[in-house]
Design a protein around this motif. Structure first.
Motif, PDB file in Angstrom:
ATOM      1  N   ASP A  29       0.809  -1.218   0.000  1.00 10.63           N
ATOM      2  CA  ASP A  29       0.000   0.000   0.000  1.00 10.63           C
ATOM      3  C   ASP A  29       0.843   1.269   0.000  1.00 10.63           C
ATOM      4  O   ASP A  29       2.062   1.222   0.084  1.00 10.63           O
ATOM      5  CB  ASP A  29      -0.961  -0.007   1.187  1.00 10.63           C
ATOM      6  CG  ASP A  29      -0.237  -0.161   2.518  1.00 10.63           C
ATOM      7  OD1 ASP A  29       0.884   0.360   2.671  1.00 10.63           O
ATOM      8  OD2 ASP A  29      -0.798  -0.804   3.423  1.00 10.63           O
ATOM      9  N   ARG A  32       1.562   6.065  -4.598  1.00 15.72           N
ATOM     10  CA  ARG A  32       0.829   7.198  -5.150  1.00 15.72           C
ATOM     11  C   ARG A  32       1.494   7.684  -6.442  1.00 15.72           C
ATOM     12  O   ARG A  32       1.747   8.862  -6.641  1.00 15.72           O
ATOM     13  CB  ARG A  32       0.736   8.337  -4.134  1.00 15.72           C
ATOM     14  CG  ARG A  32       0.057   7.961  -2.828  1.00 15.72           C
ATOM     15  CD  ARG A  32      -1.406   7.574  -3.020  1.00 15.72           C
ATOM     16  NE  ARG A  32      -2.045   7.244  -1.761  1.00 15.72           N
ATOM     17  CZ  ARG A  32      -2.198   6.011  -1.297  1.00 15.72           C
ATOM     18  NH1 ARG A  32      -1.755   4.957  -1.978  1.00 15.72           N
ATOM     19  NH2 ARG A  32      -2.805   5.796  -0.146  1.00 15.72           N
ATOM     20  N   TYR A  34       1.118   6.866 -10.653  1.00 18.05           N
ATOM     21  CA  TYR A  34       0.258   6.176 -11.620  1.00 18.05           C
ATOM     22  C   TYR A  34       0.970   5.036 -12.335  1.00 18.05           C
ATOM     23  O   TYR A  34       0.388   3.972 -12.555  1.00 18.05           O
ATOM     24  CB  TYR A  34      -0.307   7.168 -12.644  1.00 18.05           C
ATOM     25  CG  TYR A  34      -1.365   8.067 -12.066  1.00 18.05           C
ATOM     26  CD1 TYR A  34      -2.616   7.569 -11.724  1.00 18.05           C
ATOM     27  CD2 TYR A  34      -1.104   9.408 -11.838  1.00 18.05           C
ATOM     28  CE1 TYR A  34      -3.588   8.391 -11.174  1.00 18.05           C
ATOM     29  CE2 TYR A  34      -2.068  10.238 -11.287  1.00 18.05           C
ATOM     30  CZ  TYR A  34      -3.310   9.726 -10.963  1.00 18.05           C
ATOM     31  OH  TYR A  34      -4.261  10.540 -10.418  1.00 18.05           O
ATOM     32  N   ARG A  37       1.225   2.152  -9.930  1.00 25.98           N
ATOM     33  CA  ARG A  37      -0.117   1.565  -9.776  1.00 25.98           C
ATOM     34  C   ARG A  37      -0.480   0.738 -11.004  1.00 25.98           C
ATOM     35  O   ARG A  37      -1.001  -0.380 -10.880  1.00 25.98           O
ATOM     36  CB  ARG A  37      -1.152   2.660  -9.565  1.00 25.98           C
ATOM     37  CG  ARG A  37      -2.566   2.087  -9.369  1.00 25.98           C
ATOM     38  CD  ARG A  37      -3.675   2.922  -9.901  1.00 25.98           C
ATOM     39  NE  ARG A  37      -3.512   3.286 -11.294  1.00 25.98           N
ATOM     40  CZ  ARG A  37      -4.155   4.297 -11.862  1.00 25.98           C
ATOM     41  NH1 ARG A  37      -4.972   5.057 -11.163  1.00 25.98           N
ATOM     42  NH2 ARG A  37      -3.981   4.564 -13.137  1.00 25.98           N
ATOM     43  N   ASN A  38      -0.222   1.258 -12.178  1.00 23.63           N
ATOM     44  CA  ASN A  38      -0.539   0.525 -13.402  1.00 23.63           C
ATOM     45  C   ASN A  38       0.261  -0.763 -13.503  1.00 23.63           C
ATOM     46  O   ASN A  38      -0.245  -1.784 -13.980  1.00 23.63           O
ATOM     47  CB  ASN A  38      -0.312   1.409 -14.628  1.00 23.63           C
ATOM     48  CG  ASN A  38      -1.318   2.538 -14.711  1.00 23.63           C
ATOM     49  OD1 ASN A  38      -2.355   2.525 -14.047  1.00 23.63           O
ATOM     50  ND2 ASN A  38      -1.005   3.539 -15.520  1.00 23.63           N
ATOM     51  N   ARG A  41      -1.549  -3.244 -11.479  1.00 25.83           N
ATOM     52  CA  ARG A  41      -2.758  -3.699 -12.168  1.00 25.83           C
ATOM     53  C   ARG A  41      -2.461  -4.809 -13.179  1.00 25.83           C
ATOM     54  O   ARG A  41      -3.331  -5.615 -13.486  1.00 25.83           O
ATOM     55  CB  ARG A  41      -3.431  -2.533 -12.890  1.00 25.83           C
ATOM     56  CG  ARG A  41      -4.171  -1.592 -11.974  1.00 25.83           C
ATOM     57  CD  ARG A  41      -4.792  -0.463 -12.763  1.00 25.83           C
ATOM     58  NE  ARG A  41      -5.680   0.353 -11.946  1.00 25.83           N
ATOM     59  CZ  ARG A  41      -6.274   1.444 -12.368  1.00 25.83           C
ATOM     60  NH1 ARG A  41      -6.086   1.873 -13.615  1.00 25.83           N
ATOM     61  NH2 ARG A  41      -7.058   2.129 -11.565  1.00 25.83           N
ATOM     62  N   ALA A  70      -4.699  -6.812  -7.904  1.00 25.37           N
ATOM     63  CA  ALA A  70      -4.925  -5.403  -7.583  1.00 25.37           C
ATOM     64  C   ALA A  70      -6.320  -5.193  -7.005  1.00 25.37           C
ATOM     65  O   ALA A  70      -7.309  -5.734  -7.504  1.00 25.37           O
ATOM     66  CB  ALA A  70      -4.728  -4.548  -8.826  1.00 25.37           C
ATOM     67  N   ASP A  73      -6.598   0.238  -2.345  1.00 25.82           N
ATOM     68  CA  ASP A  73      -5.627   0.442  -1.273  1.00 25.82           C
ATOM     69  C   ASP A  73      -6.401   0.905  -0.033  1.00 25.82           C
ATOM     70  O   ASP A  73      -7.056   1.949  -0.058  1.00 25.82           O
ATOM     71  CB  ASP A  73      -4.617   1.499  -1.719  1.00 25.82           C
ATOM     72  CG  ASP A  73      -3.521   1.771  -0.710  1.00 25.82           C
ATOM     73  OD1 ASP A  73      -3.753   1.587   0.510  1.00 25.82           O
ATOM     74  OD2 ASP A  73      -2.432   2.188  -1.128  1.00 25.82           O
ATOM     75  N   ARG A  80      -8.689   6.046  -6.900  1.00 17.12           N
ATOM     76  CA  ARG A  80      -7.661   5.911  -7.945  1.00 17.12           C
ATOM     77  C   ARG A  80      -6.543   4.956  -7.541  1.00 17.12           C
ATOM     78  O   ARG A  80      -5.853   4.421  -8.404  1.00 17.12           O
ATOM     79  CB  ARG A  80      -7.038   7.276  -8.256  1.00 17.12           C
ATOM     80  CG  ARG A  80      -7.974   8.257  -8.903  1.00 17.12           C
ATOM     81  CD  ARG A  80      -7.287   9.582  -9.093  1.00 17.12           C
ATOM     82  NE  ARG A  80      -6.953  10.144  -7.785  1.00 17.12           N
ATOM     83  CZ  ARG A  80      -6.197  11.219  -7.587  1.00 17.12           C
ATOM     84  NH1 ARG A  80      -5.687  11.850  -8.620  1.00 17.12           N
ATOM     85  NH2 ARG A  80      -5.961  11.660  -6.369  1.00 17.12           N
ATOM     86  N   TRP A  81      -6.369   4.732  -6.246  1.00 16.85           N
ATOM     87  CA  TRP A  81      -5.184   4.004  -5.781  1.00 16.85           C
ATOM     88  C   TRP A  81      -5.505   2.560  -5.435  1.00 16.85           C
ATOM     89  O   TRP A  81      -6.382   2.279  -4.635  1.00 16.85           O
ATOM     90  CB  TRP A  81      -4.533   4.741  -4.626  1.00 16.85           C
ATOM     91  CG  TRP A  81      -4.178   6.126  -5.055  1.00 16.85           C
ATOM     92  CD1 TRP A  81      -4.707   7.281  -4.566  1.00 16.85           C
ATOM     93  CD2 TRP A  81      -3.287   6.499  -6.097  1.00 16.85           C
ATOM     94  NE1 TRP A  81      -4.171   8.352  -5.240  1.00 16.85           N
ATOM     95  CE2 TRP A  81      -3.297   7.900  -6.193  1.00 16.85           C
ATOM     96  CE3 TRP A  81      -2.478   5.785  -6.974  1.00 16.85           C
ATOM     97  CZ2 TRP A  81      -2.529   8.612  -7.113  1.00 16.85           C
ATOM     98  CZ3 TRP A  81      -1.708   6.488  -7.901  1.00 16.85           C
ATOM     99  CH2 TRP A  81      -1.743   7.874  -7.958  1.00 16.85           C
ATOM    100  N   GLU A  82      -4.765   1.673  -6.057  1.00 13.90           N
ATOM    101  CA  GLU A  82      -4.916   0.229  -5.864  1.00 13.90           C
ATOM    102  C   GLU A  82      -3.564  -0.361  -5.504  1.00 13.90           C
ATOM    103  O   GLU A  82      -2.527   0.262  -5.697  1.00 13.90           O
ATOM    104  CB  GLU A  82      -5.442  -0.421  -7.144  1.00 13.90           C
ATOM    105  CG  GLU A  82      -6.801   0.088  -7.563  1.00 13.90           C
ATOM    106  CD  GLU A  82      -7.251  -0.485  -8.900  1.00 13.90           C
ATOM    107  OE1 GLU A  82      -6.647  -1.455  -9.386  1.00 13.90           O
ATOM    108  OE2 GLU A  82      -8.200   0.073  -9.460  1.00 13.90           O
ATOM    109  N   CYS A  83      -3.608  -1.588  -5.016  1.00  9.02           N
ATOM    110  CA  CYS A  83      -2.373  -2.293  -4.681  1.00  9.02           C
ATOM    111  C   CYS A  83      -2.598  -3.796  -4.794  1.00  9.02           C
ATOM    112  O   CYS A  83      -3.726  -4.260  -4.884  1.00  9.02           O
ATOM    113  CB  CYS A  83      -1.907  -1.922  -3.278  1.00  9.02           C
ATOM    114  SG  CYS A  83      -3.065  -2.365  -1.973  1.00  9.02           S
TER     115      CYS A  83
END
Length: 141
Positions: A29, A32, A34, A37-38, A41, A70, A73, A80-83
């Protein structure tokens, strides 16, 4: 299977802390960025990654495995934020330093060498094998 590198400051989240989470693993986690994060994903269950201590130690110290795809978070309400979740798989017998990686011509195109600030980054299969070799792993996980 794809390969990745996960960077963490040991004072925030260390390899020892990751190992203590056992098979359940822990979410990666707080990312921040992109691009990072991508990258998460794109990950699949079973993908492997290097656990990299950043800032002072700057070295690959362990191998982790993606154990959850993913998802949001939980450290933020911002959608917008995933993990992903990762679990420790194996310790590197001899940590591989950033200086050693940069000095190795076989690793000159590695993202870590050319974009060292990216916290979650892809690793090519030949780079993976070379760092495993440099770290003293007899079998490439």
């Amino acid at each position: 299977m794809a390969y990745w590198l996960f960077k963490s400051e040991p004072s925030t989240w260390s390899w020892e802390m990751q190992k203590k989470k056992g098979d359940a693993g822990e979410q990666w986690d707080g990312v921040r960025n992109y691009q990072a994060r991508n990258n998460m994903r794109e990950m699949k269950i079973g993908d492997r990654g290097f656990f990299y201590h950043s800032v002072k130690e700057t070295s690959v110290v362990g191998i982790v495995e993606v154990c959850a795809l993913a998802h949001p978070d939980t450290t933020t309400d911002d959608p917008r934020w995933e993990c992903v979740d990762i679990r420790a798989v194996e310790e590197i017998p001899r940590p591989v330093t950033l200086a050693e990686i940069k000095a190795n011509p076989m690793l000159s195109e590695m993202v870590l060498v050319n974009n060292s600030r990216l916290s979650v980054q892809p690793v090519q299969p030949d780079e993976w094998a070379e760092i495993c070799r440099m770290g003293g792993l007899k079998k490439i996980p």
